[in-house]
Design a protein around this motif. Structure first.
Motif, short mmCIF file in Angstrom:
data_model
loop_
_atom_site.label_atom_id
_atom_site.label_comp_id
_atom_site.label_asym_id
_atom_site.label_seq_id
_atom_site.Cartn_x
_atom_site.Cartn_y
_atom_site.Cartn_z
N LEU A 295 0.95 -1.29 0.01
CA LEU A 295 -0.08 -0.01 -0.11
C LEU A 295 0.81 1.27 0.04
O LEU A 295 0.60 2.06 -0.79
N LEU A 296 1.88 0.99 0.72
CA LEU A 296 2.74 2.52 0.99
C LEU A 296 3.50 2.64 -0.47
O LEU A 296 4.09 3.76 -0.79
N MET A 297 3.82 1.45 -1.21
CA MET A 297 4.29 1.73 -2.48
C MET A 297 3.32 2.06 -3.46
O MET A 297 3.72 3.12 -4.72
N PHE A 298 2.07 1.64 -3.53
CA PHE A 298 1.14 2.25 -4.44
C PHE A 298 0.55 3.42 -4.44
O PHE A 298 0.74 4.20 -5.37
N PHE A 299 0.40 3.82 -3.19
CA PHE A 299 -0.28 5.27 -3.00
C PHE A 299 0.78 6.40 -3.76
O PHE A 299 0.34 7.41 -4.37
N PRO A 300 2.00 6.82 -3.37
CA PRO A 300 2.63 7.73 -3.77
C PRO A 300 3.08 7.68 -5.22
O PRO A 300 2.96 8.81 -5.95
N SER A 301 3.06 6.38 -5.80
CA SER A 301 3.35 6.29 -7.25
C SER A 301 2.05 6.64 -8.01
O SER A 301 2.12 7.31 -9.29
N VAL A 302 0.77 6.53 -7.68
CA VAL A 302 -0.44 6.90 -8.19
C VAL A 302 -0.32 8.46 -7.90
O VAL A 302 -0.86 9.14 -9.13
N VAL A 303 -0.13 9.09 -7.14
CA VAL A 303 -0.44 10.38 -6.94
C VAL A 303 0.56 11.01 -8.00
O VAL A 303 0.28 11.86 -8.32
N LEU A 304 2.01 10.69 -7.76
CA LEU A 304 2.81 11.10 -8.73
C LEU A 304 2.53 11.19 -10.26
O LEU A 304 2.81 11.85 -11.14
#
Length: 404
Positions: A295-304
């Protein structure tokens, strides 16, 4: 009788290992990442010096990653049969030789060859060190010890682009390879004079042939759950390693030393995540930690990725969100790496070898792809991170019931 703390090696029932021995494991494990991190800031410079496009320069990453992958398939079973120490000595010789050849190179193709030799040496350090942790700490202590090993490895890795950028600004691209050669020499000497043998050398009759072991691994769904999740997460980190230098240095004009600072801040998330995993594993257990990691890897990549589509490219936002992404990677890696080896404790070297092979093949594919799809923005980097995280989550969800 008092023991010299530098010469203590715990058995599987013990809990301690000598400081110098563990430091040698950190050095051997980290060499591959450090050797790459040192030259990453120099990739655009190599393109200018040798008049080659990004896709050609990326071959210096690809050749390393491929030989790093293939080498682990050899050194894992080799260390199970012949012992950990001799495998580390061979790796140290190759690491020193490859780094020295690259430092003296006068052609990009010589550098590509030398990086392949570097990768072969780094493979020995990476796969054998993790098997040593399994030898020493056993099933109970390995995840926590692995978290410490990954955290210290990450500290070395995040410093590498910072050092490489400063060296490039002050001297030139060759000095990064000289630095790697010195590191290889320290590895060789430390293994020769400090590292004991932690695994009994077995005769061929005592261990199944590597082909039989590998077939057994790929038939084990628990092994596949840990191995594939780990490898895809690792490939997500390499999206930034391979693609970010071109964006920051070429597209927005950052100096190599400034890029080194940016990369060090982002990659320090892996260090923080590894330390956090060490504390979280006993409290939450590995299954929950792995879920949170993804989850921690998915969230920031989606935002970026959303920011990229909208045309927003604030550096501080990129750095913060990549820090979170790398934190997730550091939170994930100790659990999945330990899970791989715990699934087959009698073939820990071979299991670690398959993990290393697959993750580095994935890293090589990502590096090559980043060179081909680079468009002057960060969108290829974060877009691929989103895709990889989605696949990792799907595979883990399907296979995790076989992992515990």
């Amino acid at each position: 009788m008092n023991e010299d703390p530098n010469n203590i090696v715990a058995t599987q029932s013990g809990q301690s290992i000598g400081i110098l021995v563990f430091g040698t494991l950190v050095l051997c494990t980290a060499f591959g990442e450090v050797a790459t991190g040192l030259i990453v800031p120099a990739l655009p410079t190599l393109g200018e010096v040798f008049a080659r496009p990004p896709e050609t320069i990326q071959l210096t990453i690809v050749s390393f990653a491929l030989m790093f992958a293939i080498g682990q398939l050899f050194f894992g079973p080799f260390s199970d049969r012949r012992g950990r120490r001799v495998a580390l000595l061979i790796g140290g010789v190759l690491a020193l030789a490859g780094s020295s050849l690259a430092a003296a190179a006068d052609s990009i193709w010589v550098i590509v060859l030398a990086r392949g030799i570097q990768g072969l040496g780094g493979a020995a350090g990476y796969v054998v060190s993790r098997a040593v942790v399994r030898d020493v700490y056993g099933a109970v202590g390995a995840p926590k010890a692995m978290a410490t090993l990954f955290a210290l490895m990450a500290a070395s890795f995040l410093m590498a682009p910072l050092i490489g950028g400063v060296l490039l600004d002050l001297t030139g691209w060759r000095v990064g390879f000289v630095f790697a050669a010195v590191t290889g020499l320290i590895w060789l000497l430390s293994t020769l004079f400090v590292m004991p043998e932690t695994s009994k050398a077995h005769s061929p009759s005592e261990i199944d042939r590597p082909s039989v072991v590998y077939i057994g691994l790929f038939r084990h769904r628990g092994f596949l759950a840990f191995m594939i999740t780990h490898s895809i997460g690792y490939a997500g980190l390499y999206c930034f390693v391979a693609g970010a230098p071109y964006y920051f240095i070429d597209s927005i004009g950052a100096a190599p030393s400034i890029y080194g600072v940016i990369a060090a801040i982002a990659m320090s998330g892996f260090l923080a995540g590894s330390f956090a995993a060490r504390a979280a594993i006993p409290r939450w257990g590995s299954p929950r930690v792995i879920n949170v990691s993804l989850l921690l890897m998915f969230f920031p990549s989606v935002v970026l990725a959303g920011c990229g589509v909208a045309g927003w490219s604030m550096v501080w936002v990129i750095v913060i969100l990549q820090f979170v992404f790398w934190f997730g990677g550091g939170f994930l890696a100790p659990n999945t790496a330990a899970g791989v080896m715990m699934s087959h404790p009698k073939a820990a070297g071979a299991a670690a070898a398959v993990l290393g092979f697959v993750q580095m093949c994935a890293a090589a594919a990502v590096s090559l792809t980043q060179g081909l799809i680079y468009d002057g923005t960060l969108l290829p980097v974060v877009g691929m991170q989103v895709a990889l995280c989605s696949v990792a989550w799907l595979i883990w969800t399907v296979l995790k019931r076989h992992a515990f």
